[in-house]
Design an enzyme around this catalytic site. Structure first.
Site, PDB file in Angstrom:
ATOM      1  N   CYS A   1      -6.770 -26.908  14.262  1.00  0.00           N
ATOM      2  CA  CYS A   1      -8.046 -27.720  14.311  1.00  0.00           C
ATOM      3  C   CYS A   1      -7.823 -29.151  14.239  1.00  0.00           C
ATOM      4  O   CYS A   1      -8.507 -30.138  14.898  1.00  0.00           O
ATOM      5  CB  CYS A   1      -9.115 -27.303  13.182  1.00  0.00           C
ATOM      6  SG  CYS A   1      -9.886 -25.775  13.335  1.00  0.00           S
TER       7      CYS A   1
ATOM      8  N   CYS B   1      -7.194 -27.037   9.074  1.00  0.00           N
ATOM      9  CA  CYS B   1      -6.106 -26.562   9.310  1.00  0.00           C
ATOM     10  C   CYS B   1      -5.201 -27.066  10.526  1.00  0.00           C
ATOM     11  O   CYS B   1      -5.743 -28.061  11.357  1.00  0.00           O
ATOM     12  CB  CYS B   1      -6.430 -24.931   9.859  1.00  0.00           C
ATOM     13  SG  CYS B   1      -6.877 -24.831  11.561  1.00  0.00           S
TER      14      CYS B   1
ATOM     15  N   ASP C   1      -7.849  -7.093   1.341  1.00  0.00           N
ATOM     16  CA  ASP C   1      -7.020  -7.371   2.297  1.00  0.00           C
ATOM     17  C   ASP C   1      -7.613  -6.823   3.589  1.00  0.00           C
ATOM     18  O   ASP C   1      -8.534  -5.958   3.647  1.00  0.00           O
ATOM     19  CB  ASP C   1      -5.674  -6.296   2.129  1.00  0.00           C
ATOM     20  CG  ASP C   1      -5.892  -4.881   2.369  1.00  0.00           C
ATOM     21  OD1 ASP C   1      -5.774  -4.566   3.743  1.00  0.00           O
ATOM     22  OD2 ASP C   1      -6.579  -4.145   1.692  1.00  0.00           O
TER      23      ASP C   1
ATOM     24  N   HIS D   1      -5.418 -20.695  12.288  1.00  0.00           N
ATOM     25  CA  HIS D   1      -6.649 -21.057  11.848  1.00  0.00           C
ATOM     26  C   HIS D   1      -7.514 -20.065  11.166  1.00  0.00           C
ATOM     27  O   HIS D   1      -8.201 -20.553  10.092  1.00  0.00           O
ATOM     28  CB  HIS D   1      -7.745 -21.296  13.342  1.00  0.00           C
ATOM     29  CG  HIS D   1      -9.168 -21.583  12.790  1.00  0.00           C
ATOM     30  ND1 HIS D   1      -9.470 -22.509  12.221  1.00  0.00           N
ATOM     31  CD2 HIS D   1      -9.997 -20.869  13.125  1.00  0.00           C
ATOM     32  CE1 HIS D   1     -10.749 -22.336  12.400  1.00  0.00           C
ATOM     33  NE2 HIS D   1     -11.134 -21.283  12.623  1.00  0.00           N
TER      34      HIS D   1
ATOM     35  N   CYS E   1     -12.814 -28.060   9.626  1.00  0.00           N
ATOM     36  CA  CYS E   1     -11.662 -27.416   9.331  1.00  0.00           C
ATOM     37  C   CYS E   1     -10.473 -28.482   9.222  1.00  0.00           C
ATOM     38  O   CYS E   1     -10.265 -28.925  10.140  1.00  0.00           O
ATOM     39  CB  CYS E   1     -11.427 -26.273  10.125  1.00  0.00           C
ATOM     40  SG  CYS E   1      -9.964 -25.328   9.623  1.00  0.00           S
TER      41      CYS E   1
ATOM     42  N   ASP F   1       0.908  -1.190  -0.135  1.00  0.00           N
ATOM     43  CA  ASP F   1       0.150  -0.014  -0.053  1.00  0.00           C
ATOM     44  C   ASP F   1       0.866   1.283   0.011  1.00  0.00           C
ATOM     45  O   ASP F   1       2.309   1.256   0.206  1.00  0.00           O
ATOM     46  CB  ASP F   1      -1.051   0.146   1.139  1.00  0.00           C
ATOM     47  CG  ASP F   1      -0.153  -0.035   2.567  1.00  0.00           C
ATOM     48  OD1 ASP F   1       0.890   0.142   2.633  1.00  0.00           O
ATOM     49  OD2 ASP F   1      -0.715  -0.116   3.428  1.00  0.00           O
TER      50      ASP F   1
END
Length: 376
Positions: A310, A307, A267, A336, A305, A89
């Site tokens: 999890c 991930c 974002d 997560h 999930c 940015d």
């Protein structure tokens, strides 16, 4: 930079964004690496969550460690060990947030650095020089983020200043990068909550022929209804063959609603900041892990999930880490939330390809609304 659309469903778009450091599937969400790091996790872990592009912060990296140091060490990709595409940015939003510490003129903004109190000057030209030193695939023009609320005259003056700064940004970017650098510069549409100002800003930026355009000046305190109205007015004004980026947004529901209105890129610090505060996104809604109800809850955070968090840890353990202020808790929560956002984007892309985005969006929004009510 090359952008191509492979599918549409209503206004929702599925595409690919080819950049010097790789290809990004859109709609895409960019995790925020403010100081050249997505907080608490490694670049490899960010990539493993499914992120293909991240965002670096020009303002903060300019102050610490300094863009010249990053350049001498090979650019931000090499400095932080991220091999995929990156967007930086311009610093305009951060300067806007320093209302009490800044002095705005036609030339740029003088402000008191939050790091050491020293005086710093940031102009369109300087913002381009810093981003050139950082070496991101996509760079942003320097703009002024319009206050909310703002009168019509205040918003017009701010928008017109941003247009003039965009022209100066483009001139300096072209002088620094040349025509064969492979890097891209995006313009930023401003204009507050006023449709006529958004129209004027979009027209001026389209005339400058930027390869992509962003919608700025949202998520600054306005009601959701105002934000959606701005999107519904502004997105159709942007070139259909070029990527559209909504800056600083937002919750999973915000993203779904913006994709439905034709946005390609997002974002936000929300998945990482909320993770550190124990605010976790799941397929069943929001889990506030500090809640006492999870003290002996042996279930995973989200049974659906995949991930790392999890697959290995219980809600009870995550609550214990959060209550004990253990750094591992922030890391596991961040892994997560990042994974959840990337799975959301993958689901959005698949739904567009299957011409089922409206159904997907309705199901996702209903699940999120019911889940928030259940988890509070």
């Amino acid at each position: 930079m090359r952008f191509s659309l492979s599918a549409t469903d209503g206004l929702a778009r599925r595409g690919q964004l080819a950049l010097p450091n790789g290809t990004v599937d859109t709609p895409a969400f960019m995790p925020v690496g403010t100081y050249g790091a997505v907080k608490t996790v490694t670049p490899e872990e960010v990539a493993a969550c499914g992120a293909q592009i991240i965002l670096g912060n020009t303002f903060h990296l300019m102050l610490r460690p300094g863009a010249d140091i990053v350049r001498r060490l090979g650019g931000l990709h090499r400095f932080m060990h991220w091999t995929g595409p990156m967007l930086t940015d311009s610093g305009g939003f951060q300067v806007w947030s320093l209302t009490e510490r800044r002095r705005l003129t036609e030339e740029g903004v003088e402000f008191q650095a939050p790091t050491d109190g020293s005086k710093v000057f940031l102009s369109p030209e300087r913002a381009m020089e810093v981003q050139a030193d950082l070496g991101a695939d996509i760079q942003m023009v320097f703009d002024e983020c319009t206050d909310f609320p703002a009168t019509l005259d205040e918003a017009r003056a701010s928008m017109e200043l941003s247009v003039r700064w965009a022209e100066r940004s483009r001139q300096r970017f072209d002088a620094l990068a040349g025509t064969d650098s492979g890097h891209a510069l995006f313009g930023i549409v401003q204009g507050g909550m006023y449709p006529e100002l958004r129209s004027a800003s979009a027209a001026a930026l389209k005339a400058m022929d930027f390869p992509g355009l962003a919608i700025g000046g949202l998520s600054v305190g306005e009601p959701e209804s105002d934000r959606l109205a701005v999107l519904e007015h502004t997105v159709p004004l942007l070139p259909a063959e070029r990527p559209r980026y909504l800056m600083g947004v937002g919750t999973p529901a915000d993203i779904v609603k913006a994709v439905a209105r034709g946005v390609d890129m997002f974002d936000c610090v929300m998945p990482t900041r909320n993770a550190r505060n124990g605010h976790l996104f799941t397929s069943a809604g929001v889990v506030r892990i500090r809640n006492a109800r999870y003290r002996e809850d042996d279930r995973p955070l989200d049974a659906s999930c995949s991930c790392y968090t999890c697959q290995h840890y219980s809600r009870a353990y995550l609550r214990h880490l959060h209550q004990a202020r253990e750094t591992l808790g922030a890391r596991l929560n961040t892994l997560h939330n990042l994974h959840h956002y990337q799975q959301l984007m993958a689901g959005i892309r698949a739904a567009i390809e299957a011409k089922d985005f409206a159904g997907f969006a309705a199901r996702e929004l209903l699940r999120q609304e019911q889940g928030v009510a259940d988890m509070q």
